[in-house]
Design a protein around this motif. Structure first.
Motif, mmCIF file in Angstrom:
data_model
loop_
_atom_site.group_PDB
_atom_site.id
_atom_site.type_symbol
_atom_site.label_atom_id
_atom_site.label_comp_id
_atom_site.label_asym_id
_atom_site.label_seq_id
_atom_site.Cartn_x
_atom_site.Cartn_y
_atom_site.Cartn_z
ATOM 1 N N SER A 369 -5.497 -109.465 -47.212
ATOM 2 C CA SER A 369 -4.616 -110.630 -47.082
ATOM 3 C C SER A 369 -4.970 -111.706 -48.098
ATOM 4 C CB SER A 369 -4.717 -111.214 -45.676
ATOM 5 O OG SER A 369 -5.897 -111.957 -45.557
ATOM 6 N N GLY A 370 -4.005 -112.557 -48.347
ATOM 7 C CA GLY A 370 -4.200 -113.692 -49.243
ATOM 8 C C GLY A 370 -3.124 -114.731 -48.982
ATOM 9 N N LEU A 371 -3.341 -115.929 -49.493
ATOM 10 C CA LEU A 371 -2.412 -117.022 -49.227
ATOM 11 C C LEU A 371 -1.364 -117.115 -50.337
ATOM 12 C CD1 LEU A 371 -5.158 -119.510 -48.070
ATOM 13 C CD2 LEU A 371 -3.482 -118.359 -46.615
ATOM 14 N N VAL A 372 -0.181 -117.523 -49.940
ATOM 15 C CA VAL A 372 0.953 -117.556 -50.859
ATOM 16 C C VAL A 372 1.656 -118.905 -50.703
ATOM 17 C CG1 VAL A 372 3.166 -116.463 -51.414
ATOM 18 C CG2 VAL A 372 1.291 -115.066 -50.562
ATOM 19 N N MET A 425 -0.250 -113.959 -46.338
ATOM 20 C CA MET A 425 0.364 -112.636 -46.529
ATOM 21 C C MET A 425 -0.677 -111.567 -46.205
ATOM 22 S SD MET A 425 2.357 -111.096 -49.824
ATOM 23 C CE MET A 425 0.979 -110.935 -50.936
ATOM 24 N N ALA A 426 -0.428 -110.820 -45.146
ATOM 25 C CA ALA A 426 -1.405 -109.800 -44.740
ATOM 26 C C ALA A 426 -0.726 -108.452 -44.658
ATOM 27 C CB ALA A 426 -1.984 -110.172 -43.381
ATOM 28 N N ARG A 445 -6.457 -100.518 -50.569
ATOM 29 C CA ARG A 445 -7.077 -101.326 -51.636
ATOM 30 C C ARG A 445 -6.277 -101.191 -52.931
ATOM 31 N NH1 ARG A 445 -12.138 -100.344 -48.799
ATOM 32 N NH2 ARG A 445 -12.411 -98.301 -49.741
ATOM 33 N N GLU A 446 -5.769 -99.983 -53.124
ATOM 34 C CA GLU A 446 -4.966 -99.746 -54.330
ATOM 35 C C GLU A 446 -3.665 -100.559 -54.265
ATOM 36 O OE1 GLU A 446 -2.741 -98.095 -57.325
ATOM 37 O OE2 GLU A 446 -2.125 -97.493 -55.316
ATOM 38 N N ILE A 447 -3.031 -100.565 -53.113
ATOM 39 C CA ILE A 447 -1.803 -101.363 -52.946
ATOM 40 C C ILE A 447 -2.117 -102.835 -53.214
ATOM 41 C CG2 ILE A 447 -0.098 -102.209 -51.249
ATOM 42 C CD1 ILE A 447 -0.459 -99.519 -49.785
ATOM 43 N N GLU A 452 -2.375 -108.679 -54.705
ATOM 44 C CA GLU A 452 -3.328 -109.802 -54.784
ATOM 45 C C GLU A 452 -2.930 -110.846 -55.837
ATOM 46 O OE1 GLU A 452 -7.441 -108.801 -55.408
ATOM 47 O OE2 GLU A 452 -8.082 -110.621 -54.357
ATOM 48 N N PRO A 453 -2.407 -110.392 -57.019
ATOM 49 C CA PRO A 453 -2.022 -111.407 -58.007
ATOM 50 C C PRO A 453 -0.937 -112.375 -57.513
ATOM 51 C CG PRO A 453 -2.131 -109.221 -59.009
ATOM 52 C CD PRO A 453 -2.277 -109.024 -57.549
ATOM 53 N N LEU A 454 -0.262 -112.041 -56.426
ATOM 54 C CA LEU A 454 0.759 -112.949 -55.877
ATOM 55 C C LEU A 454 0.115 -114.033 -55.026
ATOM 56 C CD1 LEU A 454 3.238 -110.207 -54.529
ATOM 57 C CD2 LEU A 454 3.194 -111.227 -56.822
ATOM 58 N N THR A 455 -1.195 -113.910 -54.773
ATOM 59 C CA THR A 455 -1.859 -114.794 -53.817
ATOM 60 C C THR A 455 -2.877 -115.689 -54.527
ATOM 61 O OG1 THR A 455 -3.755 -113.351 -53.401
ATOM 62 C CG2 THR A 455 -1.762 -112.926 -52.119
ATOM 63 N N TYR A 456 -3.340 -116.691 -53.804
ATOM 64 C CA TYR A 456 -4.490 -117.456 -54.280
ATOM 65 C C TYR A 456 -5.331 -117.727 -53.036
ATOM 66 C CZ TYR A 456 -2.969 -121.629 -51.950
ATOM 67 O OH TYR A 456 -2.639 -122.509 -50.966
#
Ligand code: FAD
Length: 505
Positions: A369-372, A425-426, A445-447, A452-456
């Motif tokens: 997950s990451g923040l968007v 985004m998870a 992890r591959e997905i 990940e580049p869409l997140t910060y």
């Protein structure tokens, strides 16, 4: 009832009859003899120190701890040990040397003192829903708060007092009975403590802020075994740290929340579109979600599965006046002419448990997950590409809404720094068979390398991998302040199984 009266009441459990008394107090009312009788300590035990080295836990010390506790001290030979060591995520298969099944703050104090004196690896468990299994450990002590469950609502002051093992469904059910609620997560058997200390997103978040923003008081058992209260008036810096700094500063033994007036019947539900509408739905959402009123909380889901067409859904929860809600929902309803499902008058607690069955205890789970903060055309293309692929396992993405009131809190007002994020985004998957674990996790992890580049940054409560540097960077400018608190309350880093702040003292 004021906090001090509340504490007095909990301390006098034998004389009290209120229905909210947690199980632990009822068990303790028999004199607390269960723990002593049940724990036979035959030999020294092998354990792991804070830094993972093998250590020996002397039999006499273990017997002393067991005798001093009102709750049970479970050793690996105990009949209840196997069940007690399990956490929600079945990929986590750890065996603590000891499980201190605590029924009150005094038990927590004894377990903390034992752990510190033996430099024993220490895990703290509330709801056990940490995806990465932070609430258990191999060879250490699990301080299990799950026997300490109970909620007391004071409708007059609009406050809820929680025992530390309380689950979100208990908080929701108790508070909505009084026409009140506060932000909580979206699966009802998640622990309130772990969720709140890390941040806490939910269906009231854009209206009332994160769960941690509504935490107004807490009792904390620090590494030195001292019980400290944190509130705006007393140790306010500690309260600041608890609001997003996780379990770094001690074991939280009670939590106090600000409640808000909420109609227990919300306009809630979910629309699901077929895959041919995916781009239209994502384009709509990218524009609609950042501009919606605070009272409307929405989450977007995408799914792919081995045997079915992928799908996209939007869940909505309008928690204020229904007529105004109908106006706010109009654009969504228009888009939903081609969708299945409905958004209609629904009990808030029903909405809050509608996903429970999809997350059973013990299945194997993995997530990234990451923040968007914005859904760009590139992000939309990527999501469509990822979800149109059929895999051998089901894949779900949730864009869980933040924004609104959560967004307006300044990044340094609480330890939770990521206020500009609009969504967490998870992606998550689950499976049963151990043999599939490595391949499924590698594929996820591959997905994620594409997403990940869409997140910060990231939400610490959704993070699977341990990485001290990533944690430090993720706390951003708040990190030095967190280190100061850590130096003050846990200079030996007893509480390290979390998004760890490393002490420098
Ligand atoms: C099915 C599911 C749904 C979820 N939905 C949401 C959601 O809607 N919104 C959201 O924000 N998050 C959500 N999460 C993430 C959730 O916030 C974290 O998993 C959280 O850690 C769960 O708390 P817990 O008490 O159940 O976890 P635990 O595993 O018991 O603990 C998690 C961490 O918190 C620490 N901790 C727990 N209690 C205490 C305490 N009393 N004192 C000190 N430290 C403590 C533990 O040591 C550990 O590091 C969800 C997770 C799952 C599995």
């Amino acid at each position: 009832m004021k906090r001090r009266e509340f504490l007095r009441a909990t301390a006098c459990a034998a004389g009290a009859s209120a229905a909210w008394l947690p199980l632990g107090y009822l068990r303790a009312a028999d004199g607390g003899s269960a723990g002593r009788a049940a724990t036979a300590v035959a030999t020294d035990l092998a354990g792991r120190s804070l830094d993972g080295a093998p250590i020996t836990l002397p039999r006499a010390d273990i017997a002393d701890l067991a005798a001093s506790m009102q709750g049970e001290l479970l050793l690996p030979t105990h009949a209840r040990y196997e069940q007690a060591r399990r956490v929600w995520n079945g990929t986590i298969d750890k065996r603590p040397a000891l499980i201190a099944s605590c029924v009150g703050a005094a038990d927590v104090m004894r377990a903390v003192n034992f752990a510190r004196e033996h430099k024993l690896l220490t895990a703290v468990r509330a709801g056990g829903h940490s995806t990465s299994g932070k609430s258990t450990c191999d060879g250490g002590i699990m301080i299990d708060l799950s026997p300490m469950r109970g909620v007391r609502v004071d409708p007059k002051s609009r406050t809820a007092y929680l025992e530390p093992g309380t689950l979100l469904g208990q908080l929701d059910r108790e508070s909505t009975a009084f026409g009140l609620a506060t932000t909580a997560g979206t699966v009802s058997n998640t622990g309130a403590a772990g969720l709140t200390l890390g941040g806490g997103f939910g269906r009231l978040g854009s209206r009332f802020g994160l769960a941690c923003d509504n935490l107004i008081g807490a009792d904390v058992m620090t590494a030195s075994g001292k019980l400290v209260h944190a509130s705006e008036k007393e140790n306010p810096e500690l309260l600041w740290g608890l609001r997003g700094g996780g379990g770094n500063f001690g074991v939280v033994t009670s939590l106090e929340y600000r409640l808000h007036e909420v109609n227990p019947i919300v306009l809630g539900g979910m629309y699901t579109w077929s895959w041919k509408d995916v781009r239209a739905v994502l384009d709509f959402y990218a524009d609609f979600a950042p501009r919606k009123p605070d009272e409307l909380c929405t989450d977007l889901f995408m799914r792919s599965s081995p045997n079915a067409e992928p799908g996209i859904s939007i869940l909505a929860c309008w928690s204020a006046d229904h007529a105004a809600g109908e106006r706010a929902l109009e654009p969504l309803r228009k888009l939903a002419r081609t969708a299945q499902g409905n958004v209609a008058a629904t009990p808030y607690v029903a909405l809050q448990s509608m996903f429970d069955a999809g997350f059973p205890d013990g299945r194997k789970y993995y997530q990234k997950s990451g923040l968007v903060s914005t859904l760009t055309p590139k992000a939309i293309d990527t999501l469509i590409e990822v979800f149109q692929v059929k895999r051998t396992y089901p894949l779900t993405m949730q864009l869980q809404g933040m924004g609104g009131a959560a967004h307006r809190v300044k990044p340094d007002a609480t330890a939770f720094v990521h206020r500009e994020a609009l969504w967490d985004m998870a992606i998550i998957t689950n499976w049963d068979n151990d043999a599939e674990s490595a391949a499924n996790m590698a594929s996820m992890r591959e997905i994620w390398t594409r997403m990940e580049p869409l997140t910060y940054g990231f939400y610490v409560n959704s993070r699977y991998e341990d990485d001290l540097k990533a944690f430090r960077e993720n706390y951003g400018n708040n990190y030095p302040r967190l280190v100061k608190l850590k130096n003050q309350y846990d200079p030996i880093n007893l509480f390290r199984l979390n998004a760890n702040v490393v002490p420098t003292a």
